[in-house]
Design an enzyme around this catalytic site. Sequence first.
Site, PDB file in Angstrom:
ATOM      1  N   HIS A  28       0.840  -1.184   0.000  1.00  0.00           N
ATOM      2  CA  HIS A  28       0.000   0.000   0.000  1.00  0.00           C
ATOM      3  C   HIS A  28       0.880   1.242   0.000  1.00  0.00           C
ATOM      4  O   HIS A  28       2.088   1.167   0.252  1.00  0.00           O
ATOM      5  CB  HIS A  28      -0.913   0.026   1.237  1.00  0.00           C
ATOM      6  CG  HIS A  28      -1.820  -1.161   1.340  1.00  0.00           C
ATOM      7  ND1 HIS A  28      -2.674  -1.528   0.336  1.00  0.00           N
ATOM      8  CD2 HIS A  28      -1.994  -2.067   2.338  1.00  0.00           C
ATOM      9  CE1 HIS A  28      -3.350  -2.602   0.710  1.00  0.00           C
ATOM     10  NE2 HIS A  28      -2.946  -2.958   1.919  1.00  0.00           N
ATOM     11  N   THR A  29       0.245   2.353  -0.269  1.00  0.00           N
ATOM     12  CA  THR A  29       0.984   3.616  -0.305  1.00  0.00           C
ATOM     13  C   THR A  29       1.541   3.953   1.083  1.00  0.00           C
ATOM     14  O   THR A  29       0.822   3.925   2.078  1.00  0.00           O
ATOM     15  CB  THR A  29       0.061   4.763  -0.760  1.00  0.00           C
ATOM     16  OG1 THR A  29      -0.452   4.448  -2.057  1.00  0.00           O
ATOM     17  CG2 THR A  29       0.829   6.077  -0.823  1.00  0.00           C
TER      18      THR A  29
END
Length: 262
Positions: free
Chosen positions: A33-34
């Site tokens: 994920h970011t």
Amino acid sequence: MNHTPENWGRPRDDIYGFYDKSFLQNTGGAQQHTTRPVVTGTSVVALKYNGGVVMAADNLASYGSLARFTDIKRIKQVGDHTIVGAGGDISDMQYLFDKLLESVLIKEEYQNDGHALRAPHIYSYLARVLYNRRCKFNFLWNSILVAGYDDEKKPFLASADLLGTRFSSPALASGYGAQLAIPILRKIAPDEASVTKITKEQAIEAIKLCMKVLFYRDARSMNKYSLAVISEEGVDLTHGVALENESWKFAETVRGYGAQTV
């Protein structure tokens, strides 16, 4: 022409045979994920006054330290008496604004029961979305401010961040504004009782002063911003408001500045 990225710079399938695309499939590796937002917006500033709320956010989206996008609107009107301002990752903000909030409003309109979502409802929904994504370790990298009217038609202003932390105050700011703008706003609105003494004109001037200070001190800010004023008549949202009495203009007369030649 085939624009698919995995085919860029390789021979044509009809001549050299089909390419093995199995490497593109999910092989059961760790999901990522970011963790470092790239295109971001900075502060959102808001202040209650006697009868409403004023909110402002500049129109810049920075690509790292580059002032890349100069016409990004980070304040959205939701319904008749609610606005939402967001700082942080621009793509996550667009997901909140253009997908989630629009979907909620459409579903609400389908009911056609005379009920309208007000600021506390929108705020509660967004705060729970942020907390839900936090629990999945898939954060929405935003800090949001929600302003409007509650069910008793009183001014409402509250904040939530990417952890789902929720709080309310007569003066709120996200990003760098939490350090620079809040001290200015608390001089005229130290507590809820002081809100009744603040006029709309005073609130607007205080917000404009905060945007001016942020432009001078925050390297991720710019001199154009969106200004929203919520009153009993509705929401007056203006985009592209220019900073007044900008002192940095003197640099244009300095030899060697910008495109000038020495």
